[in-house]
Design an enzyme around this catalytic site. Structure first.
Site, short mmCIF file in Angstrom:
data_model
loop_
_atom_site.label_atom_id
_atom_site.label_comp_id
_atom_site.label_asym_id
_atom_site.label_seq_id
_atom_site.Cartn_x
_atom_site.Cartn_y
_atom_site.Cartn_z
N LYS A 244 -40.16 43.22 -43.10
CA LYS A 244 -41.46 42.49 -43.34
C LYS A 244 -42.79 43.27 -42.67
CE LYS A 244 -38.19 39.38 -43.76
NZ LYS A 244 -37.75 38.83 -45.06
C1 LIG Z 1 -36.58 37.83 -44.55
C2 LIG Z 1 -37.01 36.25 -45.31
C3 LIG Z 1 -36.34 35.23 -44.42
C4 LIG Z 1 -35.05 35.31 -43.33
O1 LIG Z 1 -35.67 35.96 -42.38
P1 LIG Z 1 -34.67 36.97 -41.46
O2 LIG Z 1 -35.46 37.35 -40.07
O3 LIG Z 1 -34.08 37.94 -42.31
O4 LIG Z 1 -33.68 35.93 -40.87
C5 LIG Z 1 -36.53 33.83 -44.69
N1 LIG Z 1 -37.32 33.68 -45.80
C6 LIG Z 1 -37.76 34.63 -46.44
C7 LIG Z 1 -38.79 34.39 -47.62
C8 LIG Z 1 -37.80 36.04 -46.24
O5 LIG Z 1 -38.30 36.90 -46.93
#
Ligand SMILES: *Cc1c(COP(=O)(O)O)cnc(C)c1O
Length: 434
Positions: free
Chosen positions: A223
């Protein structure tokens, strides 16, 4: 060193300006545009992790207080995040999926209640719904953004709907003002999944995550900012905020001093080590978003004149990835483009997912709790009437090409992208004719 041509200037986009534009595709044996790996969020080259993070983690280790119930770092991260978003409450948790689980649990659906979602997202968007024994109902998306289409959402509302969970895919703002109005009209809670949308601004210029009643963020490796894993849930609503906080800590009301469990909660606490990293990352977020915007807009400008190819809207987008929408009839499919771009040294994948969320074994075989299939009906996934043809078109139909993006791209990295996309576009006739 020779000056590089400005490929965002149309006059410079000729093979005399950049001889690579005249080369044969690498896929067909020509020289690749790029050999060196691009910065990626999977290693240090594509992350901004430095002495600040190291010092913060070291401080936590030296303090001996690694758990957020005894140390101050997670609470400080929550306060800083709430302030940054101008909201009353931020609750930290162990992942983005956990952050969404906190939000769903705060809404407190009855078993079998419905929450409207998109099939074009990470599974973390829908797993918490099933974990709370509610039913995800898949609405269709806008073919130009991949974000939930408010008309399809409206058509998916039933007497059992409790919430709408909307994703800002790739950091492109979803129409959350319209969805909030729709939710309010029907007494539903709007939850925003902002895992890909730090710094995204909505239609009315508000930070994504603050238009719905709850906003959820992820600190997973890929992210905009990361602590390896981690999540944050924000809300202005004191009731939702308190329920979310309690849910992440076994519903143990530590503020009262009582050892009591007020309802069914879990342990989704963020550790002080994660919070130390996240707290050092947070001040870097504006720079990450600004750099992603600047470089992504350079690519937008460099491919704007290509027919049959559309880029995402620039306004408000924070570019977790760079989606390219292909007119499959004219320029071929993302399943042809992705290997061609990869051969040129540019990271790209077709469709984002291997299959829409509703087409996974989890839904097809109803693999939830034992042999019960609960809470899914016998038919498996629940889709809005008419299904989700636009979601299918984007994921498996070749319309959506996802180009990897990163805050550490230089202008020269972007120019390699422009040359590669233009080369593949110039050769795309071969994708269509065969
Ligand atoms: C990465 C992501 C998640 C989940 O997050 P994690 O930290 O991997 O559990 C949920 N929704 C979206 C749109 C994502 O990109």
């Amino acid at each position: 060193m020779p000056s590089t041509p400005d490929l965002t200037d149309p006059a410079a986009r000729t093979s005399s300006a950049d001889p690579r534009l005249g080369d044969r595709l690498a896929l067909h044996g020509g020289p690749p545009v790029r050999v060196d790996p691009l910065p990626s969020t999977s290693d240090a080259a594509g992350r901004r992790i430095g002495e600040e993070e190291i010092a913060a983690v070291t401080d936590v280790l030296r303090s001996g207080r690694l758990n957020s119930t005894v140390g101050p770092v997670t609470r400080a991260l929550e306060a800083a995040f709430a302030e940054r978003y101008g909201v009353a409450h931020a609750v930290a948790s162990s992942s983005g999926t956990a952050a969404l689980h906190l939000a769903v649990a705060a809404v407190d659906p009855d078993p079998g209640d419905e929450i409207i979602v998109t099939g074009l997202s990470d599974a973390g968007t829908v797993l918490p719904i099933l974990a709370q024994n509610a039913v995800p109902v898949f609405a269709d998306v806008d073919p130009d953004t991949g974000n939930l289409d408010p008309e399809s959402v409206r058509a998916a509302i039933t007497g059992r709907t409790r919430a709408i969970l909307v994703v800002h895919l790739f950091g492109v703002a979803a129409p959350v003002e319209r969805l909030r109005a729709l939710a309010d009209d029907h007494g539903l809670v709007l939850i925003e999944d902002c895992a890909q949308a730090y710094g995204t601004l909505t239609e009315t210029g508000r930070p994504a995550g603050t238009v719905g009643r709850l906003g959820c963020f992820s600190l997973q490796q890929s992210k905009h900012i990361t602590a390896g894993d981690g999540g944050l849930t924000i809300t202005d609503d004191p009731e939702l905020g308190r329920r979310a906080r309690l849910f992440a800590d076994k519903a143990w009301p530590r503020d009262t001093g009582e050892r009591q469990h007020l309802f069914l909660g879990l342990n989704y606490r963020m550790t002080e080590l994660q919070a130390a990293v996240a707290g050092a990352q947070l001040p870097k977020l504006s720079g990450v978003v600004a750099d992603r915007k600047r470089t992504a807009e350079r690519l937008v400008g460099g491919v704007a004149d290509l027919s049959g190819v559309a880029t995402a809207p620039v306004k408000g987008t924070s570019w977790w990835q760079f989606p390219l929408l292909l007119d499959v009839e004219r320029v071929g499919s993302a399943f042809d483009w992705a290997p061609a771009l990869r051969a040129e040294g540019i990271g790209a994948n077709p469709g984002y997912l291997a299959r829409p969320l509703y087409a996974n074994e989890l839904f097809i075989r109803r693999r939830t709790y034992g042999a019960s299939g609960f809470p899914l009906p016998a038919a498996g996934a629940v889709l809005v009437e008419g299904g989700c043809p636009q979601t299918d078109r984007l994921v498996t139909g070749g319309r959506l090409l996802v180009i990897g993006w990163n805050e550490n791209y230089t202008d020269s990295d972007v120019d390699d992208h422009i040359v590669a996309v233009r080369k593949v576009h110039a050769a795309s006739g071969t994708f269509v004719s065969d």
